[in-house]
Design a protein around this motif. Sequence first.
Motif, PDB file in Angstrom:
ATOM      1  N   THR A   1       9.953   0.435   3.079  1.00  0.00           N
ATOM      2  CA  THR A   1      10.669   0.053   1.862  1.00  0.00           C
ATOM      3  C   THR A   1       9.715  -0.038   0.672  1.00  0.00           C
ATOM      4  O   THR A   1       9.997   0.487  -0.409  1.00  0.00           O
ATOM      5  CB  THR A   1      11.342  -1.329   2.095  1.00  0.00           C
TER       6      THR A   1
ATOM      7  N   ASP B   1      -0.918  -5.529   1.366  1.00  0.00           N
ATOM      8  CA  ASP B   1      -0.369  -5.755   2.711  1.00  0.00           C
ATOM      9  C   ASP B   1      -1.414  -6.434   3.578  1.00  0.00           C
ATOM     10  O   ASP B   1      -2.598  -6.128   3.522  1.00  0.00           O
ATOM     11  CB  ASP B   1       0.079  -4.453   3.375  1.00  0.00           C
ATOM     12  N   ASN B   2      -0.928  -7.323   4.403  1.00  0.00           N
ATOM     13  CA  ASN B   2      -1.795  -8.086   5.280  1.00  0.00           C
ATOM     14  C   ASN B   2      -2.344  -7.264   6.444  1.00  0.00           C
ATOM     15  O   ASN B   2      -3.367  -7.596   7.024  1.00  0.00           O
ATOM     16  CB  ASN B   2      -0.978  -9.262   5.831  1.00  0.00           C
TER      17      ASN B   2
ATOM     18  N   GLN C   1       6.381  -2.166  10.042  1.00  0.00           N
ATOM     19  CA  GLN C   1       6.838  -2.144  11.445  1.00  0.00           C
ATOM     20  C   GLN C   1       6.742  -0.743  12.060  1.00  0.00           C
ATOM     21  O   GLN C   1       6.438  -0.585  13.239  1.00  0.00           O
ATOM     22  CB  GLN C   1       8.300  -2.595  11.518  1.00  0.00           C
TER      23      GLN C   1
ATOM     24  N   TYR D   1       6.190   0.784  16.355  1.00  0.00           N
ATOM     25  CA  TYR D   1       6.722   1.951  17.080  1.00  0.00           C
ATOM     26  C   TYR D   1       6.259   3.285  16.474  1.00  0.00           C
ATOM     27  O   TYR D   1       7.063   4.145  16.159  1.00  0.00           O
ATOM     28  CB  TYR D   1       8.253   1.875  17.180  1.00  0.00           C
TER      29      TYR D   1
ATOM     30  N   ASP E   1      17.943   8.044  12.283  1.00  0.00           N
ATOM     31  CA  ASP E   1      18.934   7.794  11.227  1.00  0.00           C
ATOM     32  C   ASP E   1      18.328   7.696   9.827  1.00  0.00           C
ATOM     33  O   ASP E   1      18.764   6.902   9.006  1.00  0.00           O
ATOM     34  CB  ASP E   1      19.760   6.529  11.556  1.00  0.00           C
TER      35      ASP E   1
ATOM     36  N   VAL F   1      -0.677 -12.091   0.395  1.00  0.00           N
ATOM     37  CA  VAL F   1      -0.364 -12.769  -0.862  1.00  0.00           C
ATOM     38  C   VAL F   1      -0.052 -14.223  -0.539  1.00  0.00           C
ATOM     39  O   VAL F   1       0.778 -14.522   0.318  1.00  0.00           O
ATOM     40  CB  VAL F   1       0.827 -12.095  -1.583  1.00  0.00           C
TER      41      VAL F   1
ATOM     42  N   GLY G   1       9.351  -7.508   4.754  1.00  0.00           N
ATOM     43  CA  GLY G   1       9.888  -7.352   6.115  1.00  0.00           C
ATOM     44  C   GLY G   1      10.225  -8.685   6.754  1.00  0.00           C
ATOM     45  O   GLY G   1      10.933  -9.517   6.179  1.00  0.00           O
TER      46      GLY G   1
ATOM     47  N   ASP H   1      13.925  -5.563   4.858  1.00  0.00           N
ATOM     48  CA  ASP H   1      14.332  -6.547   5.868  1.00  0.00           C
ATOM     49  C   ASP H   1      14.276  -7.995   5.392  1.00  0.00           C
ATOM     50  O   ASP H   1      14.936  -8.862   5.954  1.00  0.00           O
ATOM     51  CB  ASP H   1      13.428  -6.430   7.115  1.00  0.00           C
TER      52      ASP H   1
ATOM     53  N   ILE I   1      16.163   1.128   7.531  1.00  0.00           N
ATOM     54  CA  ILE I   1      15.235   1.702   6.561  1.00  0.00           C
ATOM     55  C   ILE I   1      16.002   2.309   5.384  1.00  0.00           C
ATOM     56  O   ILE I   1      15.615   2.151   4.227  1.00  0.00           O
ATOM     57  CB  ILE I   1      14.331   2.744   7.257  1.00  0.00           C
TER      58      ILE I   1
END
Length: 340
Positions: A14, A33-34, A41, A46, A53, A86, A116, A284, A295
């Motif tokens: 996203t 991002d951490n 994700q 995965y 989809d 953050v 997320g 999410d 997504i």
Amino acid sequence: MIKTDVLIIGAGPTGLFCVHQLGIIGLKCEVVDNLDKIGGQCIELYPDKPIYDIPAIPESTGEELTNNLIKQIKPFKTNFHLNERVEEVKKEKNNWSVKTNKGKEFNVASIIIAGGVGSFEPRKFSVKECQKFEEKEIFYSIKDKNIFRNKTVSIFGGGDSALDWAIELSENSKVHLIHRRDEFRGAQSSVEKLNELSKKNKIQIFTKYQLSSIDGDKNIQSINIKHDDGAIKKVQTNYVLGFFGLIMQLGPIANWGLNLDKKHIPVNTENFETKQKGIFAIGDICTYPGKLKLILSGFHEGALAARGCFKYVRPDEKLRFEFTTTSKNVQSRLGIKKND
Ligand SMILES: Cc1cc2nc3c(=O)[nH]c(=O)nc-3n(C[C@H](O)[C@H](O)[C@H](O)COP(=O)(O)OP(=O)(O)OC[C@H]3O[C@@H](n4cnc5c(N)ncnc54)[C@H](O)[C@@H]3O)c2cc1C
């Protein structure tokens, strides 16, 4: 202090597509991002599983989707600040001030939270003394493997990360692999390689052991590991590595005054703005009537949130709606050269 138009928190699918949507309307952004890699994700949980989809992509693994999203935003040369969480979000005059756990500070007109299910954090040792050695002699991820050269390293864990690092570091370090169970969960080929290295005394394996305590004041001298039967063994070591997988924690997002609803951020469906003007939430992490945690929903939310940011970044301008197929402005932002 980094000054830009928009800060995106979260580099999952996203957040990545939102970089594109901001870029085509001419807004700049940075992404925090951490995790130590881009993809959220899809890449962490995965990477090899096919997704069926995503509109117009019949089949794509988590990793392939991430790589294509990264390719799509290449023209915007966006800065990613990885391995940073953050922590703080504060209003400062007309802008927002954002701070990370590494002390980085951003000043932005708008924030888009694409966090997320929260930040991915490594599962840590439960032994209390570990905290004071963290990021010095105890690590949960490896940024520079050269520090372990010619040293003794004790690796804890039984999955792929523990096995892969034990095998790799055994080339130039003395390695102990310590696991609380008898069997390893890693790939069969890694387990075989491990056994081969153990036979050659390149790796010393301890199974049914867990960390019990650490000896040393300023530096680690040795560790004590405890067998299931209660016996304690002292192991001389310079470094300790723990690979116990990741947990997801909502973490600091809960403290930003966003009226959380069951760990999700309520937003409107016009532009996915939160109750704080200028802060948007997509993917999410957001909630609204009918929300689908897919997504494709995150992509739509990102497109509208990007346009929602425009009025905060350029309050005196009106945003014109343009198609990518026909807009010269958009195509020049995408670096497309056309001979027509
Ligand atoms: C096994 C599995 C299969 C799935 N299959 C499908 C499928 O087939 N189709 C589909 O549409 N969806 C699928 N999903 C769901 C899909 O992966 C999620 O909907 C999607 O990843 C959400 O994207 P996101 O960008 O909102 O969040 P995420 O992918 O969760 O990324 C959020 C990022 O934000 C970071 N972050 C959070 N808080 C902070 C902070 N304070 N500071 C810094 N960084 C922070 C996190 O580290 C993370 O990297 C699947 C999920 C799983 C687990």
